[in-house]
Scaffold this active site. Sequence first.
Site, PDB file in Angstrom:
ATOM      1  N   ASP B  36     -20.782 116.854  80.693  1.00 51.62           N
ATOM      2  CA  ASP B  36     -20.993 116.275  82.020  1.00 51.62           C
ATOM      3  C   ASP B  36     -21.837 115.009  81.981  1.00 51.62           C
ATOM      4  O   ASP B  36     -22.059 114.389  83.009  1.00 51.62           O
ATOM      5  CB  ASP B  36     -21.664 117.295  82.955  1.00 51.62           C
ATOM      6  CG  ASP B  36     -20.632 118.125  83.695  1.00 51.62           C
ATOM      7  OD1 ASP B  36     -19.439 117.938  83.417  1.00 51.62           O
ATOM      8  OD2 ASP B  36     -21.003 118.944  84.542  1.00 51.62           O
ATOM      9  N   ASP B 299      -4.666  73.041 101.701  1.00 48.99           N
ATOM     10  CA  ASP B 299      -4.368  74.215 100.877  1.00 48.99           C
ATOM     11  C   ASP B 299      -4.381  75.462 101.729  1.00 48.99           C
ATOM     12  O   ASP B 299      -3.495  76.288 101.680  1.00 48.99           O
ATOM     13  CB  ASP B 299      -5.458  74.381  99.812  1.00 48.99           C
ATOM     14  CG  ASP B 299      -5.055  73.696  98.533  1.00 48.99           C
ATOM     15  OD1 ASP B 299      -3.852  73.395  98.395  1.00 48.99           O
ATOM     16  OD2 ASP B 299      -5.932  73.476  97.697  1.00 48.99           O
ATOM     17  N   GLY B 434       1.397  77.335  96.642  1.00 47.56           N
ATOM     18  CA  GLY B 434       2.280  76.536  97.485  1.00 47.56           C
ATOM     19  C   GLY B 434       3.667  76.281  96.917  1.00 47.56           C
ATOM     20  O   GLY B 434       4.677  76.483  97.586  1.00 47.56           O
ATOM     21  N   MET B 435       3.713  75.896  95.649  1.00 52.44           N
ATOM     22  CA  MET B 435       4.993  75.542  95.049  1.00 52.44           C
ATOM     23  C   MET B 435       5.893  76.765  94.944  1.00 52.44           C
ATOM     24  O   MET B 435       7.084  76.712  95.254  1.00 52.44           O
ATOM     25  CB  MET B 435       4.734  74.953  93.661  1.00 52.44           C
ATOM     26  CG  MET B 435       5.922  74.232  93.085  1.00 52.44           C
ATOM     27  SD  MET B 435       6.442  72.923  94.196  1.00 52.44           S
ATOM     28  CE  MET B 435       8.119  72.731  93.656  1.00 52.44           C
TER      29      MET B 435
END
Lengths: 464, 513
Positions: B36, B299, B434-435
């Site tokens: 434990d 962005d 984005g692309m």
Amino acid sequence: MSTKISETLTFECETGNYHTFCPISCVAWLYQKIEDSFFLVIGTKTCGYFLQNALGVMIFAEPRYAMAELEEGDISAQLNDYEELKRLCIQIKKARNPSVIIWIGTCTTEIIKMDLEGMAPKLETEIEIPIIVARANGLDYAFTQGEDTVLAAMAHRCPEQKKKIEKTQKIDNKSIQELFTFLPLKIKEKMNKSLILKNQLPLVLFGSLPSTVASQLSLELKRQSINVSGWLPAQRYTDLPTLGEKVYVCGVNPFLSRTATTLMRRRKCKLIGAPFPIGPDGTRAWIEKICLVFNIETQGLEEREQQVWESLKNYLNLIRGKSVFFMGDNLLEISLARFLIRCGMIVYEIGIPYMDKRYQAAELTFLQETCKKMCLPMPRIVEKPDNYNQIQRMRELQPDLAITGMAHANPLEARGINTKWSVEFTFAQIHGFTNAKDVLELVTRPLRRNNNLENLGWTNLIKL
Amino acid sequence: MKLAYWMYAGPAHIGTLRVASSFKNVHAIMHAPLGDDYFNVMRSMLERERDFTPVTASIVDRHVLARGSQEKVVDNITRKDKQERPDLIVLTPTCTSSILQEDLQNFVDRASMSSDSDVILADVNHYRVNELQAADRTLEQVVRYYLEKARRQGNLNISLTNKPSANIIGIFTLGFHNQHDCRELKRLLQDLGIIINQIIPEGGFVENLHELPKAWFNLVPYREVGLMTALYLEKEFGMPYISTTPMGVVDIANCIRQIQKQINIWSPILLEKKFDFELYIDEQTRFISQAAWFSRSIDCQNLTGKKAVVFGDATHAASITKILACEMGIRVSCTGTYCKHDEEWFREQVQNFCDEILITDDHTEVGDMIARVEPSAIFGTQMERHIGKRLDIPCGVISSPVHIQNFPLGYRPFLGYEGTNQIADLVYNSFTLGMEDHLLEIFGGHDTKEVITKSLSIDTDLIWNAESQLELKKIPGFVRGKIKRNTEKFARQHNITKITVEVMYAAKEHLSA
């Protein structure tokens, strides 16, 4: 607390305050080994938390194991254990349809005295899936001993062999003799003799190994014209080997003493006590012992061993004369130490959770012989070690390598002691001739890595 | 009984151990069976701790079951007292000891007579509280113990420091980015001209706890741990506390304004001046932190209205939800937490910032919710990261439980002004860039409006023929999953079981139509 290295094998027993994995961790490798199984660990959040953290990414791959998490109502017996387990097992049957469900009993089921062995047969007939009970708990066992409890329980489920052998043997002999009736009597007799030799009694190996390693070992025995008739455990639960009075059994791992006992006492099998096939020396001794029992002369074994040692040369140069300290947590320690001594290392101490001197007898003798042969001092064997004392001893001895659990690895490294996690030996492929290299790859890794860093001047990374 | 194989919060004793081992020179002894002590592995591996974790077990074995622990626990405590000379030993119960019902308090009383260290029994019930609640409770217990001790001994110091000062409460080991957050908070307070009185429990000495009341106020950055302590200090010593998490530009400003209000109660009297942080907030917001500017930049425009799902502990899930919704214009479809005990607070925090709230500690529910919502990005724990992997949805990790990669060596705070930069990076990098977005449009659109199946486990009753499989392979990897799902959804809607190239094109036309 003496730190002297003795001339004979000494056994000591400390307080048992050491770090190891809980034995329920065996589900991690067993569920992968037995493809049609499902492991149900009946325990608390603590067990679950351990499994989820110890097994890391395996958790996310839809594993065939789960927790039956006990809640307050289960503990105080407000809920009916049988009904609860039935509900969960039906759920498992629906979702996965396994060939066997293995219940892993834990500390909690022990303490509240849940009668798993009593409930299993009843539930088994009700839901029509075999249920095996293994009490792999931290009250009684350490780490790899978990596998031992599972395999011991499984040994009861292997089909009975006795009648089957006699029958098939009779048929075999008869049909073969019939085939050769056209041959002259003298040749026939000769044929029969060789048939008896080849027609050895069945040999079952026990211990869970990755399937490639299992077939490698089977192949090594086949080269000595010994046929392995089965493995416990097999790849599938439905393929468990047949056992009986005439069956020989041999272990591949040092932590399987309960399984060995069960096979001998309950299934009347004959146990071949041999060193374990870890390292080329161990593998050879293991095969030799089996061959001896079957009255077979080994062929090309010495050359085979020599070849392997040849291939290990680079590693041996790296470790010869270096010292090693086993803190002890997985019961592989004696075999590994014996192999490393044969490699020329000096072993200061072998910590081990539990030492079965009968089951490991051949391995212990082999260890002693190896020390004599290599002219190296005998290590002290410390059962139930005390980690705190061990660290004090290590401080004095300054070993070149400590083989230890993950709880101590980073702190020891920070104090300039090279470490290797012991857990890796449990999961890596270390058996047989082929895998000797893997063991040394593990052992030398910290040494090789630290060779690269040696001149940078930051070995000790704690403030004093 | 409950069928489970993963949990968000650990068992209670983990929380106690995290608090105990965060203090300096405090040792915890668990009353537990062998194995434990897994906590030691976690601390040593995840935190890459150089020191031995000050936790040992008083092992419960067969003999203990038969005869009780008897002298064992007391011996273990006194032995540890001699070996390590800690200031405090915390006896920690586990699930095992709570069923054994041994009188641990009695052991503690006996052991404290023969040892130089203080000895206390952690007051947590395994079956009632989880890791976080236990940590909160243990911290309060330790603080209370030492303040009462100081009061008895008459060396309690309740006079305020000369300059405005603060205690930071709740930074501790294995906390999500806690070390970095702590450094950032120190910097923030220093900028404001506030002295740090004490940071607890991380790196604190229990012997110094009696000086806690000297601070002007307490700062509790995380809801999960520290609130109980702050409440105790408020009740006993009238110390005010601030529990607004300074995460995200808006809440940092809120937090600073509350600090200003607190110290302006005393400073006109003690220092004969008033503090005004508005200029500082403005300067930091507009020019030092990049997050405010980022949210204006083009962005971030591309992120407008994108769907996200958030899940984690109450603090992080609530703060990230607010950041996504208010500061970045992202649509949070669902937000949730596994801190069921803090449900009320959580609902109140996020109710106006998301479409749906999920309170659960069952990861399959979270998985099914994500599969149903099909967000463009997930912000969650390690578990959500794996769900995202299976569904091909990017995920940023924002909360515990976490793996070793979320204990970075580099400086990665989530709090304070540097934290806003880190979060902006995390959010931006998690969404498809984005692309890629344009490529998605070309190959069949992105925002899927309908649901394919309502669960995570998508059944594969559909057959792709050889040509269609080939065609699928031609599609760039990062959009392939989406195309595959769209096509399969189309096929299901039209009861098609065999997918050909024609079906793929039909699906594409159908979606762009």
